[in-house]
Design a protein around this motif. Sequence first.
Motif, PDB file in Angstrom:
ATOM      1  N   LYS A   1      51.414  23.986  38.072  1.00 49.67           N
ATOM      2  CA  LYS A   1      52.502  25.289  38.520  1.00 49.67           C
ATOM      3  C   LYS A   1      51.838  26.075  39.716  1.00 49.67           C
ATOM      4  O   LYS A   1      52.629  26.402  40.577  1.00 49.67           O
ATOM      5  CB  LYS A   1      52.778  25.918  37.443  1.00 49.67           C
ATOM      6  N   ARG A   2      50.481  26.228  39.753  1.00 51.33           N
ATOM      7  CA  ARG A   2      49.892  27.018  40.862  1.00 51.33           C
ATOM      8  C   ARG A   2      50.076  26.232  42.194  1.00 51.33           C
ATOM      9  O   ARG A   2      50.487  26.732  43.233  1.00 51.33           O
ATOM     10  CB  ARG A   2      48.412  27.556  40.708  1.00 51.33           C
ATOM     11  N   ILE A   3      49.900  24.945  41.965  1.00 50.70           N
ATOM     12  CA  ILE A   3      50.039  23.966  43.137  1.00 50.70           C
ATOM     13  C   ILE A   3      51.320  24.116  43.796  1.00 50.70           C
ATOM     14  O   ILE A   3      51.821  24.258  44.989  1.00 50.70           O
ATOM     15  CB  ILE A   3      49.646  22.707  42.942  1.00 50.70           C
TER      16      ILE A   3
ATOM     17  N   ALA B   1      52.319  27.380  45.294  1.00 53.33           N
ATOM     18  CA  ALA B   1      51.869  27.468  46.673  1.00 53.33           C
ATOM     19  C   ALA B   1      52.505  26.635  47.625  1.00 53.33           C
ATOM     20  O   ALA B   1      52.951  27.051  48.785  1.00 53.33           O
ATOM     21  CB  ALA B   1      50.506  27.124  46.616  1.00 53.33           C
ATOM     22  N   LEU B   2      53.115  25.339  47.220  1.00 59.11           N
ATOM     23  CA  LEU B   2      53.706  24.478  48.198  1.00 59.11           C
ATOM     24  C   LEU B   2      55.065  25.069  48.611  1.00 59.11           C
ATOM     25  O   LEU B   2      55.671  25.027  49.320  1.00 59.11           O
ATOM     26  CB  LEU B   2      53.989  23.195  47.594  1.00 59.11           C
TER      27      LEU B   2
ATOM     28  N   VAL C   1      51.159  23.956  54.648  1.00 58.06           N
ATOM     29  CA  VAL C   1      49.887  24.296  54.402  1.00 58.06           C
ATOM     30  C   VAL C   1      48.970  22.933  54.505  1.00 58.06           C
ATOM     31  O   VAL C   1      49.313  22.063  53.700  1.00 58.06           O
ATOM     32  CB  VAL C   1      49.692  25.095  53.456  1.00 58.06           C
ATOM     33  N   MET C   2      47.788  23.110  55.066  1.00 55.57           N
ATOM     34  CA  MET C   2      46.884  21.814  54.972  1.00 55.57           C
ATOM     35  C   MET C   2      46.274  21.849  53.849  1.00 55.57           C
ATOM     36  O   MET C   2      46.022  22.750  53.072  1.00 55.57           O
ATOM     37  CB  MET C   2      46.040  22.245  56.277  1.00 55.57           C
TER      38      MET C   2
ATOM     39  N   ARG D   1      41.294  25.498  49.180  1.00 52.95           N
ATOM     40  CA  ARG D   1      40.495  26.671  49.401  1.00 52.95           C
ATOM     41  C   ARG D   1      41.351  27.962  48.569  1.00 52.95           C
ATOM     42  O   ARG D   1      40.704  28.436  47.830  1.00 52.95           O
ATOM     43  CB  ARG D   1      40.010  26.877  50.514  1.00 52.95           C
ATOM     44  N   LYS D   2      42.479  28.075  48.932  1.00 50.95           N
ATOM     45  CA  LYS D   2      43.274  29.228  48.414  1.00 50.95           C
ATOM     46  C   LYS D   2      43.293  29.044  46.460  1.00 50.95           C
ATOM     47  O   LYS D   2      43.132  29.955  46.311  1.00 50.95           O
ATOM     48  CB  LYS D   2      44.848  29.115  48.935  1.00 50.95           C
ATOM     49  N   LEU D   3      43.397  27.989  46.030  1.00 48.68           N
ATOM     50  CA  LEU D   3      43.407  27.677  44.782  1.00 48.68           C
ATOM     51  C   LEU D   3      42.369  27.458  44.242  1.00 48.68           C
ATOM     52  O   LEU D   3      42.049  27.439  42.870  1.00 48.68           O
ATOM     53  CB  LEU D   3      44.293  26.272  44.477  1.00 48.68           C
TER      54      LEU D   3
END
Length: 159
Positions: A9-11, A14-15, A21-22, A28-30
């Motif tokens: 769910k976090r992925i 973010a998407l 996003v690369m 790194r963000k996650l």
Amino acid sequence: MEKLDSLDKRILSALIDDSKVMSKQLSRKLRIHPNTLLQRLKKLEASGVLMKYSAVVDFAKVDKGMDVLMFLDVDMEKSWEDSLRTVCKSPEVQSFLLISGEHDVMIVARVRDEKHLAALMRKMQSTKVVKKTTTHIIVDAYTHPYEYNPFKEEWRFAD
């Protein structure tokens, strides 16, 4: 696919916010290993949860078209869906929704101008199953479907 866990769910969250996003930045963000991210992305894609990565275009800046809602009252005989499916493959149709309530179907469409709208209305009315159309022109929008992110509030994480 098995149930989504908090990392999935976090992925997805973010998407939804930035599909461009690369993967290195995203991992790194996650705060996860890049290989973990890639494995999760492949799993989400293979299961059909992650259907596509896309661009959001502000069509008002590209052309002077109109967004419209068309409500259809349909004679729901055995082949009504087949009759409408072909008509709804028109490029101006953004969404075809079977709904409950006063009408049977709602179509969200983008047309160039009034003549284009009239042609689309005639196209819908020309099918044997459409009994009536009710059309509304969208004059302003305060939120958009691409802004919907159900995971954002539920799965907050630090940037």
